[in-house]
Design a protein around this motif. Structure first.
Motif, short mmCIF file in Angstrom:
data_model
loop_
_atom_site.label_atom_id
_atom_site.label_comp_id
_atom_site.label_asym_id
_atom_site.label_seq_id
_atom_site.Cartn_x
_atom_site.Cartn_y
_atom_site.Cartn_z
N ILE A 1 0.84 -1.20 0.00
CA ILE A 1 0.00 0.00 0.00
C ILE A 1 0.88 1.25 0.00
CG2 ILE A 1 -1.67 1.34 1.35
CD1 ILE A 1 -2.69 -1.42 2.38
N PHE A 2 1.92 1.23 0.81
CA PHE A 2 2.86 2.35 0.91
C PHE A 2 3.53 2.61 -0.45
CE2 PHE A 2 6.98 4.22 2.18
CZ PHE A 2 6.51 5.30 2.90
N ARG A 3 4.01 1.53 -1.08
CA ARG A 3 4.67 1.66 -2.38
C ARG A 3 3.70 2.20 -3.44
NH1 ARG A 3 9.41 -1.31 -3.48
NH2 ARG A 3 8.53 -1.90 -5.49
N ILE B 1 3.25 5.88 -3.05
CA ILE B 1 4.41 6.59 -3.59
C ILE B 1 4.29 6.68 -5.11
CG2 ILE B 1 6.91 6.48 -3.97
CD1 ILE B 1 7.10 5.18 -1.16
N GLY B 2 3.91 5.58 -5.74
CA GLY B 2 3.72 5.57 -7.19
C GLY B 2 2.66 6.56 -7.64
N GLU C 1 1.26 11.81 -10.12
CA GLU C 1 0.60 13.11 -10.06
C GLU C 1 1.58 14.28 -10.14
OE1 GLU C 1 -1.63 13.01 -6.43
OE2 GLU C 1 -2.87 11.34 -7.11
N LYS C 2 2.78 14.12 -9.58
CA LYS C 2 3.70 15.25 -9.43
C LYS C 2 4.74 15.38 -10.55
CE LYS C 2 2.29 16.51 -5.24
NZ LYS C 2 1.85 17.81 -4.86
N LEU D 1 6.14 0.60 -8.92
CA LEU D 1 5.49 1.01 -7.67
C LEU D 1 3.97 0.88 -7.77
CD1 LEU D 1 7.63 4.14 -6.80
CD2 LEU D 1 7.48 2.05 -5.45
N LEU D 2 3.41 1.27 -8.90
CA LEU D 2 1.96 1.19 -9.07
C LEU D 2 1.47 -0.24 -9.21
CD1 LEU D 2 1.43 4.19 -11.51
CD2 LEU D 2 0.69 4.04 -9.13
N SER D 3 2.30 -1.11 -9.74
CA SER D 3 1.90 -2.49 -9.96
C SER D 3 1.89 -3.30 -8.67
CB SER D 3 2.84 -3.15 -10.97
OG SER D 3 2.72 -2.52 -12.21
#
Length: 103
Positions: free
Chosen positions: A32-34, A37-38, A43-44, A60-62
């Motif tokens: 969840i943390f990773r 971050i993704g 977004e940024k 990270l999103l995967s």
């Protein structure tokens, strides 16, 4: 601490410090943390920064992606996986290409 465009960002001084910090995150919260971050990076980052860090963001999103996410986010992640597969293919990195294409 490093200043970038009037925003404060943090960077680990060494990879081992980053690994040690990651070990402090409980195992059941790690994915969840990773994922968060993704999402933040997605977004940024500018388009140019995202292209440079594409594999990191996609990985990270995967890790913690969820089918409960809004459809637009799921589509964005699918597009990023497609882009990562194409980028991997263009560098003859076939194993990562297959991994991203299947995601």
């Amino acid at each position: 601490i490093e200043k970038l465009d009037n925003e404060t960002s943090y960077k680990f001084a060494h990879d081992e410090i980053q690994r040690a910090a990651c070990l402090l995150i409980p195992e059941n919260e790690s994915s969840i943390f990773r994922y968060k971050i993704g999402r933040t990076l997605l977004e940024k980052l500018t388009k140019k920064q995202l292209d440079k860090n594409l594999f990191v963001v996609v990985d990270l999103l995967s890790v913690g992606g969820s089918s409960t996410e809004p459809e637009n986010i799921q589509v964005s992640v699918s597009i990023l996986n497609h882009d990562a597969a194409q980028k991997a293919f263009s560098t003859f990195a076939f194993a990562p290409c297959i991994k991203y294409a299947k995601a």
